[in-house]
Design a protein around this motif. Structure first.
Motif, PDB file in Angstrom:
ATOM      1  N   VAL A   1       0.831  -1.210   0.000  1.00 50.23           N
ATOM      2  CA  VAL A   1       0.000   0.000   0.000  1.00 50.23           C
ATOM      3  C   VAL A   1       0.864   1.258   0.000  1.00 50.23           C
ATOM      4  O   VAL A   1       0.609   2.201  -0.751  1.00 50.23           O
ATOM      5  N   PHE A   2       1.922   1.270   0.837  1.00 53.11           N
ATOM      6  CA  PHE A   2       2.655   2.512   1.058  1.00 53.11           C
ATOM      7  C   PHE A   2       3.953   2.615   0.271  1.00 53.11           C
ATOM      8  O   PHE A   2       4.491   3.701   0.110  1.00 53.11           O
ATOM      9  N   CYS A   3       4.475   1.507  -0.212  1.00 50.77           N
ATOM     10  CA  CYS A   3       5.814   1.559  -0.811  1.00 50.77           C
ATOM     11  C   CYS A   3       5.787   1.201  -2.293  1.00 50.77           C
ATOM     12  O   CYS A   3       5.658   2.060  -3.132  1.00 50.77           O
ATOM     13  N   CYS A   4       5.884  -0.057  -2.561  1.00 52.59           N
ATOM     14  CA  CYS A   4       6.081  -0.469  -3.950  1.00 52.59           C
ATOM     15  C   CYS A   4       5.100  -1.586  -4.285  1.00 52.59           C
ATOM     16  O   CYS A   4       5.210  -2.694  -3.773  1.00 52.59           O
ATOM     17  N   LEU A   5       4.120  -1.289  -5.128  1.00 58.31           N
ATOM     18  CA  LEU A   5       3.041  -2.235  -5.411  1.00 58.31           C
ATOM     19  C   LEU A   5       3.523  -3.583  -5.972  1.00 58.31           C
ATOM     20  O   LEU A   5       3.177  -4.624  -5.426  1.00 58.31           O
ATOM     21  N   PRO A   6       4.327  -3.607  -7.054  1.00 57.39           N
ATOM     22  CA  PRO A   6       4.709  -4.929  -7.626  1.00 57.39           C
ATOM     23  C   PRO A   6       5.497  -5.789  -6.639  1.00 57.39           C
ATOM     24  O   PRO A   6       5.204  -6.981  -6.477  1.00 57.39           O
ATOM     25  N   LEU A   7       6.490  -5.204  -5.957  1.00 59.30           N
ATOM     26  CA  LEU A   7       7.292  -5.987  -5.018  1.00 59.30           C
ATOM     27  C   LEU A   7       6.471  -6.380  -3.794  1.00 59.30           C
ATOM     28  O   LEU A   7       6.651  -7.460  -3.239  1.00 59.30           O
ATOM     29  N   GLY A   8       5.559  -5.509  -3.393  1.00 63.02           N
ATOM     30  CA  GLY A   8       4.701  -5.828  -2.252  1.00 63.02           C
ATOM     31  C   GLY A   8       3.818  -7.028  -2.541  1.00 63.02           C
ATOM     32  O   GLY A   8       3.593  -7.876  -1.682  1.00 63.02           O
ATOM     33  N   ILE A   9       3.333  -7.107  -3.778  1.00 67.14           N
ATOM     34  CA  ILE A   9       2.488  -8.251  -4.160  1.00 67.14           C
ATOM     35  C   ILE A   9       3.294  -9.546  -4.130  1.00 67.14           C
ATOM     36  O   ILE A   9       2.805 -10.585  -3.663  1.00 67.14           O
ATOM     37  N   VAL A  10       4.549  -9.483  -4.580  1.00 64.02           N
ATOM     38  CA  VAL A  10       5.416 -10.667  -4.499  1.00 64.02           C
ATOM     39  C   VAL A  10       5.579 -11.086  -3.043  1.00 64.02           C
ATOM     40  O   VAL A  10       5.492 -12.271  -2.704  1.00 64.02           O
ATOM     41  N   ALA A  11       5.773 -10.092  -2.167  1.00 63.00           N
ATOM     42  CA  ALA A  11       5.920 -10.380  -0.735  1.00 63.00           C
ATOM     43  C   ALA A  11       4.647 -11.026  -0.193  1.00 63.00           C
ATOM     44  O   ALA A  11       4.719 -11.967   0.606  1.00 63.00           O
TER      45      ALA A  11
ATOM     46  N   PHE B   1      11.436  -9.343   0.403  1.00 67.66           N
ATOM     47  CA  PHE B   1      10.716  -8.482  -0.545  1.00 67.66           C
ATOM     48  C   PHE B   1      10.057  -7.305   0.177  1.00 67.66           C
ATOM     49  O   PHE B   1       9.910  -6.239  -0.403  1.00 67.66           O
ATOM     50  N   CYS B   2       9.661  -7.495   1.437  1.00 66.49           N
ATOM     51  CA  CYS B   2       9.134  -6.376   2.231  1.00 66.49           C
ATOM     52  C   CYS B   2      10.182  -5.280   2.338  1.00 66.49           C
ATOM     53  O   CYS B   2       9.889  -4.100   2.145  1.00 66.49           O
ATOM     54  N   TRP B   3      11.407  -5.682   2.670  1.00 71.44           N
ATOM     55  CA  TRP B   3      12.467  -4.693   2.857  1.00 71.44           C
ATOM     56  C   TRP B   3      12.841  -4.028   1.541  1.00 71.44           C
ATOM     57  O   TRP B   3      13.110  -2.820   1.494  1.00 71.44           O
ATOM     58  N   ILE B   4      12.881  -4.802   0.432  1.00 76.97           N
ATOM     59  CA  ILE B   4      13.194  -4.209  -0.869  1.00 76.97           C
ATOM     60  C   ILE B   4      12.114  -3.200  -1.250  1.00 76.97           C
ATOM     61  O   ILE B   4      12.401  -2.084  -1.688  1.00 76.97           O
ATOM     62  N   ALA B   5      10.832  -3.583  -1.045  1.00 69.99           N
ATOM     63  CA  ALA B   5       9.726  -2.685  -1.362  1.00 69.99           C
ATOM     64  C   ALA B   5       9.799  -1.431  -0.498  1.00 69.99           C
ATOM     65  O   ALA B   5       9.589  -0.311  -0.979  1.00 69.99           O
ATOM     66  N   PHE B   6      10.137  -1.631   0.802  1.00 64.51           N
ATOM     67  CA  PHE B   6      10.251  -0.499   1.719  1.00 64.51           C
ATOM     68  C   PHE B   6      11.386   0.431   1.272  1.00 64.51           C
ATOM     69  O   PHE B   6      11.222   1.659   1.233  1.00 64.51           O
ATOM     70  N   GLY B   7      12.527  -0.151   0.898  1.00 62.14           N
ATOM     71  CA  GLY B   7      13.677   0.641   0.472  1.00 62.14           C
ATOM     72  C   GLY B   7      13.372   1.427  -0.790  1.00 62.14           C
ATOM     73  O   GLY B   7      13.676   2.623  -0.889  1.00 62.14           O
ATOM     74  N   LEU B   8      12.746   0.779  -1.772  1.00 61.20           N
ATOM     75  CA  LEU B   8      12.400   1.452  -3.024  1.00 61.20           C
ATOM     76  C   LEU B   8      11.361   2.540  -2.775  1.00 61.20           C
ATOM     77  O   LEU B   8      11.455   3.636  -3.337  1.00 61.20           O
TER      78      LEU B   8
ATOM     79  N   LEU C   1      10.920   4.194  -0.022  1.00 58.22           N
ATOM     80  CA  LEU C   1      11.600   5.290   0.673  1.00 58.22           C
ATOM     81  C   LEU C   1      12.399   6.122  -0.327  1.00 58.22           C
ATOM     82  O   LEU C   1      12.375   7.358  -0.290  1.00 58.22           O
ATOM     83  N   ALA C   2      13.110   5.453  -1.242  1.00 59.84           N
ATOM     84  CA  ALA C   2      13.919   6.146  -2.244  1.00 59.84           C
ATOM     85  C   ALA C   2      13.031   7.020  -3.135  1.00 59.84           C
ATOM     86  O   ALA C   2      13.363   8.180  -3.419  1.00 59.84           O
ATOM     87  N   CYS C   3      11.892   6.467  -3.561  1.00 60.73           N
ATOM     88  CA  CYS C   3      10.971   7.235  -4.412  1.00 60.73           C
ATOM     89  C   CYS C   3      10.421   8.444  -3.664  1.00 60.73           C
ATOM     90  O   CYS C   3      10.316   9.538  -4.230  1.00 60.73           O
ATOM     91  N   THR C   4      10.090   8.249  -2.371  1.00 59.94           N
ATOM     92  CA  THR C   4       9.566   9.355  -1.570  1.00 59.94           C
ATOM     93  C   THR C   4      10.616  10.453  -1.426  1.00 59.94           C
ATOM     94  O   THR C   4      10.312  11.639  -1.569  1.00 59.94           O
ATOM     95  N   LEU C   5      11.869  10.059  -1.163  1.00 59.27           N
ATOM     96  CA  LEU C   5      12.940  11.040  -1.012  1.00 59.27           C
ATOM     97  C   LEU C   5      13.167  11.802  -2.318  1.00 59.27           C
ATOM     98  O   LEU C   5      13.353  13.021  -2.314  1.00 59.27           O
ATOM     99  N   MET C   6      13.118  11.091  -3.453  1.00 61.18           N
ATOM    100  CA  MET C   6      13.291  11.747  -4.757  1.00 61.18           C
ATOM    101  C   MET C   6      12.149  12.725  -5.005  1.00 61.18           C
ATOM    102  O   MET C   6      12.362  13.836  -5.517  1.00 61.18           O
ATOM    103  N   TYR C   7      10.943  12.337  -4.622  1.00 61.21           N
ATOM    104  CA  TYR C   7       9.767  13.183  -4.801  1.00 61.21           C
ATOM    105  C   TYR C   7       9.901  14.459  -3.974  1.00 61.21           C
ATOM    106  O   TYR C   7       9.670  15.563  -4.466  1.00 61.21           O
TER     107      TYR C   7
END
Ligand SMILES: [Zn+2]
Length: 117
Positions: A50-60, A89-96, A98-104
């Motif tokens: 919901v909050f981070c990365c949809l495709p990776l979150g679904i894999v998780a 995959f939770c951590w990868i989604a969280f990291g991505l 976070l990175a997208c939020t920081l870039m935004y």
């Protein structure tokens, strides 16, 4: 019967656990599946989706959903593996995420800074 030490399902006639070698005689064995102690990371997976990365979150979520099924099937190594994958995959989604939020945020700050010149 189920090994009380590691939870692996063994033949009722087995003397020792096929997984860890624990004696299955007397109090060491249980006819009921043990309480699962392997975390399935389902809540974390949904939050990551919901909050981070949809495709990776679904894999998780897919891995997280496999954990309880494998526990009930007596596949403890498989459940552990699925649990680890869900966590990864939770951590990868969280990291991505976070990175997208920081870039935004950086983009917004730059836009404001440029706009004020
Ligand atoms: Zn065992």
């Amino acid at each position: 019967m189920y090994c009380r030490k590691c939870g692996t399902r063994n033949e009722d006639s087995s003397l020792n656990c096929i997984q860890c070698g624990e004696s299955l005689q007397g109090s060491a064995a249980s006819q009921q599946p043990p309480v699962p102690t392997i975390p399935n990371y389902l809540v974390q997976s949904i939050l990551a989706t919901v909050f981070c990365c949809l495709p990776l979150g679904i894999v998780a979520i897919i891995f997280a959903a496999q954990v309880n099924g494998k526990i009930q099937a007596g596949d403890m190594p498989g459940a552990l593996s699925a649990s680890k994958n869900a966590k990864t995959f939770c951590w990868i989604a969280f990291g991505l995420g976070l990175a997208c939020t920081l870039m935004y945020i950086t983009f917004i700050i730059l836009s404001v800074a440029i706009g004020n010149q």
